[in-house]
Design an enzyme around this catalytic site. Structure first.
Site, PDB file in Angstrom:
ATOM      1  N   ASP A  91      50.625  22.770  40.089  1.00 20.58           N
ATOM      2  CA  ASP A  91      50.764  22.484  38.590  1.00 20.58           C
ATOM      3  C   ASP A  91      52.577  22.171  38.086  1.00 20.58           C
ATOM      4  O   ASP A  91      53.227  21.840  36.743  1.00 20.58           O
ATOM      5  CB  ASP A  91      50.060  23.271  37.265  1.00 20.58           C
ATOM      6  CG  ASP A  91      50.360  25.226  37.978  1.00 20.58           C
ATOM      7  OD1 ASP A  91      51.593  25.411  39.417  1.00 20.58           O
ATOM      8  OD2 ASP A  91      49.968  25.837  37.567  1.00 20.58           O
ATOM      9  N   HIS A 115      48.008  35.990  40.026  1.00 15.41           N
ATOM     10  CA  HIS A 115      48.427  37.005  38.779  1.00 15.41           C
ATOM     11  C   HIS A 115      47.806  38.145  38.591  1.00 15.41           C
ATOM     12  O   HIS A 115      48.200  39.080  37.736  1.00 15.41           O
ATOM     13  CB  HIS A 115      48.406  35.969  36.993  1.00 15.41           C
ATOM     14  CG  HIS A 115      49.543  34.674  37.029  1.00 15.41           C
ATOM     15  ND1 HIS A 115      49.910  34.783  36.664  1.00 15.41           N
ATOM     16  CD2 HIS A 115      48.894  33.194  37.153  1.00 15.41           C
ATOM     17  CE1 HIS A 115      50.869  33.705  36.293  1.00 15.41           C
ATOM     18  NE2 HIS A 115      49.277  33.165  36.860  1.00 15.41           N
TER      19      HIS A 115
END
Ligand SMILES: [Zn+2]
Length: 334
Positions: A246, A122
């Protein structure tokens, strides 16, 4: 596999209630202790100039100062401690090490996997976000390009979140191909099919925003129908996997349904994709917040390189995935 690991990465302290904790690495180490053929390598921390090759130098100086001043909340999600700067250098150094090993020919049981934290995908050119300060995969890719060890690098990001940072850093670049499979609508909200790159980077940015509930059959179908043909055409020298875990069905922060076996299947497919281009293959840890599913996921990747054959899924893709994949193929003339 060879796992890049540094105790320094445990020192990045995010506080008591943060999902991105040092326990993630401890859980992975415990799971790998039960497998054979696991090697650990501690590489050098990255040189600061390598960070400045993908990040704004003023931003890097600001992060360093922020940590030296004791850290705190960079934003509500992204937390630093006094040791985060050293952990960041170690984490990016591990990603760079893994990429170098892969290009030098480490494959099969020697395939490198960088187990660093903080994660990276990110982090954009001039900002930290989403638990990430420095974009580890991007730093590794750029280091190999700058040293002339690779002419073309692909990054495949199977973390459940879109790697907006990696996309942004390389959006106008023709020598780096970024592909992301992520859950549509999840943080940070980017990653549409129409974001395909610009200028020299036209058609080097491939997003597959899968609908919530996608499972093994959907992921494999998307690899076979989008990633594999796109990378065959791009012909990378190095494929870096931004490996988050995830999207697992039991991960606490996503609604995807990838199984532990699904990560073995994805690993097997990604290995085939790299082999088809004769590209080196390295892995860099991103997210994954269920300690059991994260550690089982990493161990499953390891076992796949250790010779275990994955078991095919019982289900194919659902209709939403078929339509999405058709859109992606259209956008890339595949
Ligand atoms: Zn994630």
């Amino acid at each position: 596999m060879q796992f890049g690991y540094s105790e320094t990465c445990l020192e990045h302290d995010t506080g008591d209630r943060h999902p991105e904790t040092p326990d993630r690495l401890r859980a992975i180490r415990r799971a790998l202790a039960k497998r054979h053929g696991v090697d650990y390598v501690e590489s050098q921390p990255v040189e600061q100039a390598r960070l400045e090759a993908v990040h704004d130098a003023d931003y890097i100086a600001e992060v360093k100062q922020f940590c030296e001043d004791g850290g705190g909340n960079w934003d509500p999600d992204t937390v630093a401690s006094g040791s985060t700067w050293e952990a960041t250098l170690a984490s990016a150094g591990l990603a760079e090490w893994a990429a170098r090993e892969a290009v030098a020919g480490a494959d099969g049981r020697e395939t490198p996997f960088a187990l660093g934290r903080p994660p990276g995908h990110h982090a954009v050119e001039d900002d930290a976000m989403g638990f990430c300060f420095v974009n580890n995969a991007a730093v590794a890719a750029q280091a190999l390009l700058d040293d002339g060890e690779a002419d073309r690098v692909a990054i495949f990001d199977w973390d459940v979140h879109h790697g907006n940072g990696t996309q942004d850093i390389f959006y106008e670049r023709g020598d780096v191909f970024y592909a992301s499979f992520h859950e549509d609508g999840l943080y940070p909200g980017t990653g549409k099919v129409s974001e395909t790159g610009e200028g020299a980077g036209e058609e080097t940015n491939l997003n597959v925003p899968l609908a919530a509930g996608a499972g093994d059959g959907d992921y494999l179908y998307a690899v076979d129908e989008t990633l594999a043909p796109a990378l065959e055409r791009f012909d990378p020298d190095l494929l870096i996997v931004s490996a988050g875990f995830d999207a697992h069905r039991h991960d606490p922060i996503s609604r995807m349904r990838v199984s532990t076996e699904g990560y073995a299947l994805l690993t097997d497919r990604v290995r085939d994709v790299a082999d088809a281009s004769n590209a080196g293959l390295s892995f860099v840890l991103e997210g994954g917040y269920g300690l059991d599913t994260l550690s089982d996921g990493v161990a499953t990747v390891h076992e796949t390189f250790d010779g275990r054959r994955p078991i095919d899924p019982d289900e194919g893709p659902n209709e939403k995935t078929e339509l999405l994949v058709e859109d992606v193929r259209d956008a890339f003339d595949l």
